[in-house]
Design a protein around this motif. Structure first.
Motif, mmCIF file in Angstrom:
data_model
loop_
_atom_site.group_PDB
_atom_site.id
_atom_site.type_symbol
_atom_site.label_atom_id
_atom_site.label_comp_id
_atom_site.label_asym_id
_atom_site.label_seq_id
_atom_site.Cartn_x
_atom_site.Cartn_y
_atom_site.Cartn_z
ATOM 1 N N ALA A 1 2.426 1.751 -3.467
ATOM 2 C CA ALA A 1 1.439 2.228 -4.439
ATOM 3 C C ALA A 1 1.139 3.707 -4.222
ATOM 4 O O ALA A 1 1.057 4.485 -5.185
ATOM 5 C CB ALA A 1 0.154 1.399 -4.335
ATOM 6 N N ASP A 2 0.994 4.117 -2.979
ATOM 7 C CA ASP A 2 0.746 5.529 -2.670
ATOM 8 C C ASP A 2 1.917 6.404 -3.109
ATOM 9 O O ASP A 2 1.728 7.488 -3.661
ATOM 10 C CB ASP A 2 0.491 5.726 -1.174
ATOM 11 C CG ASP A 2 -0.831 5.140 -0.714
ATOM 12 O OD1 ASP A 2 -1.684 4.819 -1.568
ATOM 13 O OD2 ASP A 2 -1.003 4.999 0.513
ATOM 14 N N ILE B 1 4.053 5.871 -5.506
ATOM 15 C CA ILE B 1 4.096 5.955 -6.968
ATOM 16 C C ILE B 1 3.069 6.952 -7.473
ATOM 17 O O ILE B 1 3.349 7.760 -8.358
ATOM 18 C CB ILE B 1 3.887 4.562 -7.594
ATOM 19 C CG1 ILE B 1 5.127 3.702 -7.334
ATOM 20 C CG2 ILE B 1 3.604 4.671 -9.090
ATOM 21 C CD1 ILE B 1 4.949 2.247 -7.691
ATOM 22 N N VAL B 2 1.894 6.939 -6.903
ATOM 23 C CA VAL B 2 0.827 7.835 -7.350
ATOM 24 C C VAL B 2 1.082 9.269 -6.911
ATOM 25 O O VAL B 2 0.902 10.209 -7.686
ATOM 26 C CB VAL B 2 -0.542 7.355 -6.813
ATOM 27 C CG1 VAL B 2 -1.623 8.370 -7.093
ATOM 28 C CG2 VAL B 2 -0.895 6.014 -7.425
ATOM 29 N N ASP B 3 1.544 9.465 -5.685
ATOM 30 C CA ASP B 3 1.652 10.803 -5.118
ATOM 31 C C ASP B 3 3.042 11.424 -5.215
ATOM 32 O O ASP B 3 3.204 12.602 -4.956
ATOM 33 C CB ASP B 3 1.248 10.774 -3.632
ATOM 34 C CG ASP B 3 -0.202 10.381 -3.453
ATOM 35 O OD1 ASP B 3 -0.989 10.608 -4.384
ATOM 36 O OD2 ASP B 3 -0.542 9.842 -2.397
ATOM 37 N N ASP C 1 6.822 12.792 -6.493
ATOM 38 C CA ASP C 1 7.467 13.563 -7.546
ATOM 39 C C ASP C 1 8.670 12.735 -7.992
ATOM 40 O O ASP C 1 9.783 12.909 -7.502
ATOM 41 C CB ASP C 1 7.892 14.933 -7.013
ATOM 42 C CG ASP C 1 8.528 15.791 -8.084
ATOM 43 O OD1 ASP C 1 8.312 15.515 -9.279
ATOM 44 O OD2 ASP C 1 9.241 16.734 -7.727
ATOM 45 N N THR D 1 0.826 -1.209 0.000
ATOM 46 C CA THR D 1 0.000 0.000 0.000
ATOM 47 C C THR D 1 0.861 1.260 0.000
ATOM 48 O O THR D 1 0.600 2.205 -0.756
ATOM 49 C CB THR D 1 -0.942 -0.006 1.223
ATOM 50 O OG1 THR D 1 -1.787 -1.149 1.136
ATOM 51 C CG2 THR D 1 -1.773 1.260 1.283
ATOM 52 N N THR E 1 9.317 -1.291 -10.574
ATOM 53 C CA THR E 1 8.485 -2.191 -9.801
ATOM 54 C C THR E 1 8.628 -3.575 -10.405
ATOM 55 O O THR E 1 8.376 -3.755 -11.596
ATOM 56 C CB THR E 1 6.999 -1.766 -9.827
ATOM 57 O OG1 THR E 1 6.892 -0.440 -9.331
ATOM 58 C CG2 THR E 1 6.152 -2.689 -8.995
ATOM 59 N N VAL F 1 11.317 5.014 -11.735
ATOM 60 C CA VAL F 1 10.428 4.046 -11.099
ATOM 61 C C VAL F 1 10.807 2.642 -11.553
ATOM 62 O O VAL F 1 11.032 2.407 -12.741
ATOM 63 C CB VAL F 1 8.956 4.294 -11.496
ATOM 64 C CG1 VAL F 1 8.048 3.214 -10.943
ATOM 65 C CG2 VAL F 1 8.486 5.647 -11.050
ATOM 66 N N TYR G 1 8.175 -3.146 -14.346
ATOM 67 C CA TYR G 1 7.870 -1.828 -14.901
ATOM 68 C C TYR G 1 9.040 -0.931 -14.538
ATOM 69 O O TYR G 1 9.383 -0.802 -13.374
ATOM 70 C CB TYR G 1 6.565 -1.289 -14.305
ATOM 71 C CG TYR G 1 5.418 -2.249 -14.535
ATOM 72 C CD1 TYR G 1 4.688 -2.209 -15.701
ATOM 73 C CD2 TYR G 1 5.118 -3.225 -13.584
ATOM 74 C CE1 TYR G 1 3.658 -3.118 -15.921
ATOM 75 C CE2 TYR G 1 4.098 -4.134 -13.797
ATOM 76 C CZ TYR G 1 3.368 -4.073 -14.972
ATOM 77 O OH TYR G 1 2.357 -4.970 -15.199
#
Length: 90
Positions: free
Chosen positions: A14-15, A17-19, A21, A11, A27, A25, A39
């Motif tokens: 994932a947070d 990566i989304v939020d 700057d 969790t 994964t 990346v 990825y």
């Protein structure tokens, strides 16, 4: 679930990566049936910056895996090189 912290780590990642700057990346997913997915993206086209970002990510992963598996960095790196040579990436 064998590791109760796994869901929390998933969790949080994932947070981030989304939020976040982000400029790089990676994964890597290893599924229960053995399938692998990855990825990898970088916000650069410069080969030197790409190598540096990849080296940082590899270093972080090696450090964590070595500590958690109670192996040396060299042992984990050697095993990773063996597995990388076996992989057919698409």
């Amino acid at each position: 679930m064998a590791n109760p912290q796994f869901e929390q780590v998933r969790t949080e990642a994932a947070d981030a990566i989304v939020d976040g700057d982000l400029r790089s990346v990676y994964t890597g997913l290893v599924r229960e049936d053995g399938r692998h997915e990855y990825y990898f993206g970088n916000d650069t086209g410069d080969a030197e910056e790409l190598r540096e970002a990849a080296a940082i990510q590899l270093g972080m992963l090696l450090r964590v895996l070595a500590a958690r598996s109670e192996q040396s960095l060299e042992e984990v790196a050697d095993l990773a090189v063996d597995r990388a040579e076996e992989m057919e990436l698409r």
